[in-house]
Design a protein around this motif. Sequence first.
Motif, PDB file in Angstrom:
ATOM      1  N   TRP A   1      -4.957 -38.552  52.061  1.00  0.00           N
ATOM      2  CA  TRP A   1      -4.483 -37.968  50.815  1.00  0.00           C
ATOM      3  C   TRP A   1      -3.799 -39.027  49.954  1.00  0.00           C
ATOM      4  O   TRP A   1      -3.901 -38.995  48.722  1.00  0.00           O
ATOM      5  CB  TRP A   1      -3.525 -36.810  51.085  1.00  0.00           C
ATOM      6  CG  TRP A   1      -2.895 -36.296  49.822  1.00  0.00           C
ATOM      7  CD1 TRP A   1      -1.608 -36.466  49.409  1.00  0.00           C
ATOM      8  CD2 TRP A   1      -3.546 -35.551  48.784  1.00  0.00           C
ATOM      9  NE1 TRP A   1      -1.408 -35.875  48.187  1.00  0.00           N
ATOM     10  CE2 TRP A   1      -2.574 -35.312  47.779  1.00  0.00           C
ATOM     11  CE3 TRP A   1      -4.846 -35.073  48.617  1.00  0.00           C
ATOM     12  CZ2 TRP A   1      -2.881 -34.594  46.615  1.00  0.00           C
ATOM     13  CZ3 TRP A   1      -5.152 -34.367  47.450  1.00  0.00           C
ATOM     14  CH2 TRP A   1      -4.169 -34.134  46.470  1.00  0.00           C
ATOM     15  N   ALA A   2      -3.121 -39.979  50.586  1.00  0.00           N
ATOM     16  CA  ALA A   2      -2.487 -41.057  49.831  1.00  0.00           C
ATOM     17  C   ALA A   2      -3.516 -41.801  48.992  1.00  0.00           C
ATOM     18  O   ALA A   2      -3.241 -42.182  47.840  1.00  0.00           O
ATOM     19  CB  ALA A   2      -1.770 -42.023  50.778  1.00  0.00           C
ATOM     20  N   ASN A   3      -4.710 -42.009  49.537  1.00  0.00           N
ATOM     21  CA  ASN A   3      -5.773 -42.688  48.780  1.00  0.00           C
ATOM     22  C   ASN A   3      -6.247 -41.830  47.618  1.00  0.00           C
ATOM     23  O   ASN A   3      -6.566 -42.345  46.541  1.00  0.00           O
ATOM     24  CB  ASN A   3      -6.949 -43.006  49.698  1.00  0.00           C
ATOM     25  CG  ASN A   3      -6.600 -43.997  50.781  1.00  0.00           C
ATOM     26  OD1 ASN A   3      -5.744 -44.862  50.590  1.00  0.00           O
ATOM     27  ND2 ASN A   3      -7.242 -43.889  51.937  1.00  0.00           N
ATOM     28  N   VAL A   4      -6.295 -40.503  47.833  1.00  0.00           N
ATOM     29  CA  VAL A   4      -6.737 -39.598  46.771  1.00  0.00           C
ATOM     30  C   VAL A   4      -5.722 -39.562  45.637  1.00  0.00           C
ATOM     31  O   VAL A   4      -6.059 -39.738  44.465  1.00  0.00           O
ATOM     32  CB  VAL A   4      -6.956 -38.177  47.340  1.00  0.00           C
ATOM     33  CG1 VAL A   4      -7.265 -37.189  46.199  1.00  0.00           C
ATOM     34  CG2 VAL A   4      -8.093 -38.185  48.364  1.00  0.00           C
ATOM     35  N   ILE A   5      -4.464 -39.327  45.977  1.00  0.00           N
ATOM     36  CA  ILE A   5      -3.441 -39.174  44.945  1.00  0.00           C
ATOM     37  C   ILE A   5      -3.167 -40.497  44.240  1.00  0.00           C
ATOM     38  O   ILE A   5      -2.706 -40.518  43.087  1.00  0.00           O
ATOM     39  CB  ILE A   5      -2.150 -38.560  45.536  1.00  0.00           C
ATOM     40  CG1 ILE A   5      -1.269 -37.967  44.428  1.00  0.00           C
ATOM     41  CG2 ILE A   5      -1.376 -39.586  46.344  1.00  0.00           C
ATOM     42  CD1 ILE A   5      -1.876 -36.779  43.726  1.00  0.00           C
ATOM     43  N   GLU A   6      -3.456 -41.610  44.900  1.00  0.00           N
ATOM     44  CA  GLU A   6      -3.281 -42.905  44.252  1.00  0.00           C
ATOM     45  C   GLU A   6      -4.145 -43.012  43.004  1.00  0.00           C
ATOM     46  O   GLU A   6      -3.765 -43.669  42.020  1.00  0.00           O
ATOM     47  CB  GLU A   6      -3.624 -44.032  45.220  1.00  0.00           C
ATOM     48  CG  GLU A   6      -3.416 -45.421  44.629  1.00  0.00           C
ATOM     49  CD  GLU A   6      -3.728 -46.539  45.612  1.00  0.00           C
ATOM     50  OE1 GLU A   6      -3.232 -47.652  45.404  1.00  0.00           O
ATOM     51  OE2 GLU A   6      -4.470 -46.281  46.582  1.00  0.00           O
ATOM     52  N   GLN A   7      -5.310 -42.365  43.020  1.00  0.00           N
ATOM     53  CA  GLN A   7      -6.180 -42.417  41.845  1.00  0.00           C
ATOM     54  C   GLN A   7      -5.527 -41.729  40.654  1.00  0.00           C
ATOM     55  O   GLN A   7      -5.741 -42.127  39.502  1.00  0.00           O
ATOM     56  CB  GLN A   7      -7.531 -41.757  42.179  1.00  0.00           C
ATOM     57  CG  GLN A   7      -8.260 -42.372  43.363  1.00  0.00           C
ATOM     58  CD  GLN A   7      -8.367 -43.878  43.263  1.00  0.00           C
ATOM     59  OE1 GLN A   7      -8.825 -44.404  42.224  1.00  0.00           O
ATOM     60  NE2 GLN A   7      -7.970 -44.594  44.309  1.00  0.00           N
ATOM     61  N   VAL A   8      -4.724 -40.700  40.932  1.00  0.00           N
ATOM     62  CA  VAL A   8      -3.983 -40.047  39.855  1.00  0.00           C
ATOM     63  C   VAL A   8      -2.928 -40.995  39.303  1.00  0.00           C
ATOM     64  O   VAL A   8      -2.723 -41.112  38.096  1.00  0.00           O
ATOM     65  CB  VAL A   8      -3.333 -38.748  40.369  1.00  0.00           C
ATOM     66  CG1 VAL A   8      -2.443 -38.133  39.309  1.00  0.00           C
ATOM     67  CG2 VAL A   8      -4.403 -37.764  40.815  1.00  0.00           C
TER      68      VAL A   8
END
Length: 325
Positions: A315-322
Amino acid sequence: MAQLALPTSIDFALPPVLRNEHGRTRTVGVEVEFVGPSAEATVQALQKALGGEIAEEDPHAFALKGSAIGDMSVELDSRILHPAKSGEAQGRVLPRIAAWFGFAASYLVPCELVTAPVPMDRLQDLNQVLTILREIGAKGTQDAPFYAFGLHFNPEIPRRDAATVAAFLKSFVLLNPWLRREVAPDTTRELLGFADPFPAEYVRRLASPDYWPDIPDFIDDYLAANPTRNRDLDLLPLLHHLDEKRVRAVLPNEKINGRPTFHYRLPDARVSDPGWSMAPDWNRWVAVERLAADREQLDAAGAAYLTFEGEDKSWANVIEQVVRA
């Protein structure tokens, strides 16, 4: 990995809402832990460089009033060494014992430097404090692998309404896997000093785009899931400020000073490193503020989190895109 830059070369980002509900520039207080010089030697060095008047509270606690960058205090970070702050009965009995023990413990117990709230657009000024600490031999995390030296930010909330409080905590819990990865505490520091994350069930409740409670319900829900100061974003000072009676009904004896600020706790203060700056940690906090200020993106991130089936590190990788968008 990017090369370390000198503290003065790293800019402090500004939040999307720079002024509070009264139109004044929002403030932030900063706390830094270190070992090495005594509290007295530290406050004397600060006075020499920044001016002001020293006030001794006890042999291991000092205040500096009216310095060039505002008021601040320095003390050994242990309540037992400051009996006057621990209750009148103890204050009458223990001062000499506490003073003696404090001198003996000064090699093991860290000092804590706490600044008065400073305007968020003047955070760069506090790098002078880091320079002074290094010049007098202060040590931090990299010098003591078995102790987590903390860096804490206390940013003023921009508005004291329910939607603002909820938005900030929603944003924080959604970004927290990324924040914790970026802070990157090693296993030892996580065991010794890093705060516990928010419970998973409570995070899922916060993440829901439909969860926008009023202040009483928000406080009740928070206390039911988090009756503790041991969170990396500690809301108890803010909630105490908003509704002291409601908080004290659940935590009658907890040490809480109510104030209209968040309390963001980080486990890494690399005080002796000439390349260390508070700016990267502060700028990650500003990422929390940016997401909190964007209701549409915040709700979308919450909905995505509720359907996500991977681990926190994914999830850290996903939210980093935000964050990077």
